[in-house]
Design an enzyme around this catalytic site. Structure first.
Site, PDB file in Angstrom:
ATOM      1  N   ASN A   1       0.843  -1.190   0.000  1.00 19.55           N
ATOM      2  CA  ASN A   1       0.000   0.000   0.000  1.00 19.55           C
ATOM      3  C   ASN A   1       0.884   1.249   0.000  1.00 19.55           C
ATOM      4  OD1 ASN A   1       0.522   0.772   2.921  1.00 19.55           O
ATOM      5  ND2 ASN A   1      -0.387  -1.271   3.202  1.00 19.55           N
TER       6      ASN A   1
ATOM      7  N   LYS B   1     -14.605  -0.211  15.475  1.00 23.02           N
ATOM      8  CA  LYS B   1     -13.277  -0.818  15.612  1.00 23.02           C
ATOM      9  C   LYS B   1     -12.782  -0.725  17.048  1.00 23.02           C
ATOM     10  CE  LYS B   1      -8.818  -0.776  13.181  1.00 23.02           C
ATOM     11  NZ  LYS B   1      -8.056  -0.148  12.066  1.00 23.02           N
TER      12      LYS B   1
ATOM     13  N   LYS C   1     -12.199  -4.369  18.757  1.00 23.77           N
ATOM     14  CA  LYS C   1     -10.806  -4.797  18.957  1.00 23.77           C
ATOM     15  C   LYS C   1     -10.374  -4.693  20.426  1.00 23.77           C
ATOM     16  CE  LYS C   1     -10.542  -5.387  14.524  1.00 23.77           C
ATOM     17  NZ  LYS C   1      -9.653  -4.689  13.609  1.00 23.77           N
TER      18      LYS C   1
ATOM     19  N   LYS D   1       9.673 -16.581 -10.936  1.00 19.76           N
ATOM     20  CA  LYS D   1       8.862 -15.486 -11.439  1.00 19.76           C
ATOM     21  C   LYS D   1       7.692 -16.016 -12.256  1.00 19.76           C
ATOM     22  CE  LYS D   1       9.016 -11.539 -14.584  1.00 19.76           C
ATOM     23  NZ  LYS D   1       9.818 -10.760 -15.540  1.00 19.76           N
TER      24      LYS D   1
ATOM     25  N   ASP E   1      -4.380  -6.670   4.800  1.00 20.21           N
ATOM     26  CA  ASP E   1      -5.465  -7.524   5.307  1.00 20.21           C
ATOM     27  C   ASP E   1      -5.446  -8.896   4.650  1.00 20.21           C
ATOM     28  OD1 ASP E   1      -6.532  -5.557   7.006  1.00 20.21           O
ATOM     29  OD2 ASP E   1      -7.567  -4.612   5.327  1.00 20.21           O
TER      30      ASP E   1
ATOM     31  N   PHE F   1      -5.116   2.622  14.671  1.00 25.10           N
ATOM     32  CA  PHE F   1      -5.349   3.663  13.669  1.00 25.10           C
ATOM     33  C   PHE F   1      -6.405   3.188  12.678  1.00 25.10           C
ATOM     34  CE2 PHE F   1      -1.698   5.304  15.614  1.00 25.10           C
ATOM     35  CZ  PHE F   1      -1.521   6.630  15.218  1.00 25.10           C
TER      36      PHE F   1
END
Length: 402
Positions: free
Chosen positions: A209, A337, A341, A288, A278, A323
């Site tokens: 990301n 969340k 959590k 490859k 995730d 976060f």
């Protein structure tokens, strides 16, 4: 960062004295009041006038300078000093300070100082490694001095080894750690995760990301400046890893989970700022993957939810902060969340807000706890890092009361 602080910079008679000028200039740029005291031998390497021009203050060399006839200057200077740094420190001055000898303006003033004291030895390698010098440095540590280890390399005398004065930038970091911030996290261990994880498909390609690790590194630096022992678990980061922290590399989500499992039990505060994948490929190809006709389908499986594991395995008194980066329904998703959590705080931001995205030096954060919601406007990530720590410390006090 040093506004309102007075730094006494002691310069002694070594060739590295020229670096002290750049150090004095850097401290002035951080708004410190820099008072320079030189030994007479130091003036053979660099002129007192150089420091006077850089700091705007008179450089002191002579104990009996007639300009200070109306006051006991070494006592007056010692009383207004917030930090002492001797850089460079010769073997002779290290020996005198270790044994309480005060036969010049520098040693006399330092003996009267009760503030934090740092010393940066710089000398020939054999002199530095001599057991007498090492014993003197150990004595200084015993008496509360922080000894800054010299760098290694080619010395002015032609020898190669330990004995170089560290660069001014490194010395500034030592000063900042010592006095830039109140040490309200002294004795605490802070665990921070930062950056992006990389999930390998084959030896060439991976899924990741856009996280740069700037927010996590800012929190780690802020905690370090406030006196904490900091463990920073780094994924892929383009941000500069702060000094004086224990950096642990973690490439994949599984690597990061294993590192968190190892270090979380010893942490008083946990800030999970990393952008962890995730999903990860079901299978890894040792070779490859070759391009073929048509589309490619890559089967993915869930990674371990690190924040949920932290919430389920927390120890008493531990403060856990997660976060939440959202693009819609930020408050609702983040509150869900927080409860799901089992953590103490969620730092939420909206990627679509200008100034709050990946790779920028600013952020817009909403701090969500079980008791309140605090909105932080657009600010630098360094400023927001301290606000996050303030809130976490308050949660820590609440946990103690409970």
């Amino acid at each position: 960062m040093l506004k309102g602080k007075t730094v006494l910079l002691g310069v002694t008679g070594g060739i590295a004295a020229y670096k002290a000028a750049a150090l004095a200039s850097a401290l002035v740029k951080l708004h410190a009041c820099v008072e320079v005291v030189m030994t007479k031998n130091a003036t053979q390497f660099i002129a007192p006038l150089t420091f006077e021009q850089l700091t705007g203050n008179r450089t002191i060399v002579d104990t009996f300078d007639r300009n200070f006839v109306h006051q006991v200057e070494h006592i007056s200077l010692a009383q207004r000093t917030d930090l002492v740094l001797i850089a460079p420190a010769t073997a002779n001055v290290c020996a005198k300070l270790a044994h309480g000898l005060a036969d010049d303006m520098l040693t006399t003033t330092v003996l009267a100082c009760k503030c934090p004291k740092l010393i940066a030895p710089a000398m020939n390698t054999n002199m530095y490694e001599n057991p007498v010098t090492q014993d003197n440095l150990q004595l200084l540590r015993k008496y509360g001095w922080q000894v800054i280890e010299p760098a290694s390399g080619r010395l002015a005398c032609g020898a190669v080894g330990a004995g170089k004065l560290p660069e001014p930038e490194a010395l500034v970091q030592h000063i900042l750690r010592a006095v830039a911030m109140p040490h309200d996290l002294e004795g605490k261990t802070v665990l921070v995760t930062a950056g992006a994880t990389c999930e390998a498909l084959d030896p060439v390609r991976y899924l990741t990301n856009h996280s740069t690790g700037k927010m996590g590194c800012a929190i780690a630096e802020a905690a370090m400046l406030r006196g904490a022992e900091v463990i920073l678990i780094c994924g892929a980061v383009s941000a500069k890893v702060p000094p004086f922290v224990k950096a642990v590399e973690a490439v994949s989500a599984q690597d990061m989970f294993e590192a968190v499992m190892q270090y979380a039990p010893q942490a008083d505060y946990v800030f999970k700022a990393a952008a962890v994948a995730d999903y990860t490929p079901v299978a890894y190809s040792d070779d490859k993957m070759k391009k073929k006709e048509g589309d490619l389908c890559i089967p993915l499986k869930r990674t371990t939810d690190i924040l949920a594991w932290l919430g389920a395995n927390r120890r008493d008194g531990q403060v856990i902060c997660g976060f939440s980066m959202e693009t819609r329904d930020m408050l609702e998703n983040s509150r869900t969340k927080l409860h799901k959590k089992n953590v103490d705080m969620i730092c939420a931001n909206n990627l679509k807000q200008e100034g709050a995205g990946f790779g920028v030096d600013t952020n817009i954060i909403t701090l969500i706890t079980h008791e309140e919601t605090v909105e932080l406007p657009l600010q630098s990530k360094q400023t927001i890092a301290h606000a996050i720590l303030d809130q976490a410390i308050k949660l820590g006090y609440t946990a103690k009361e409970d």
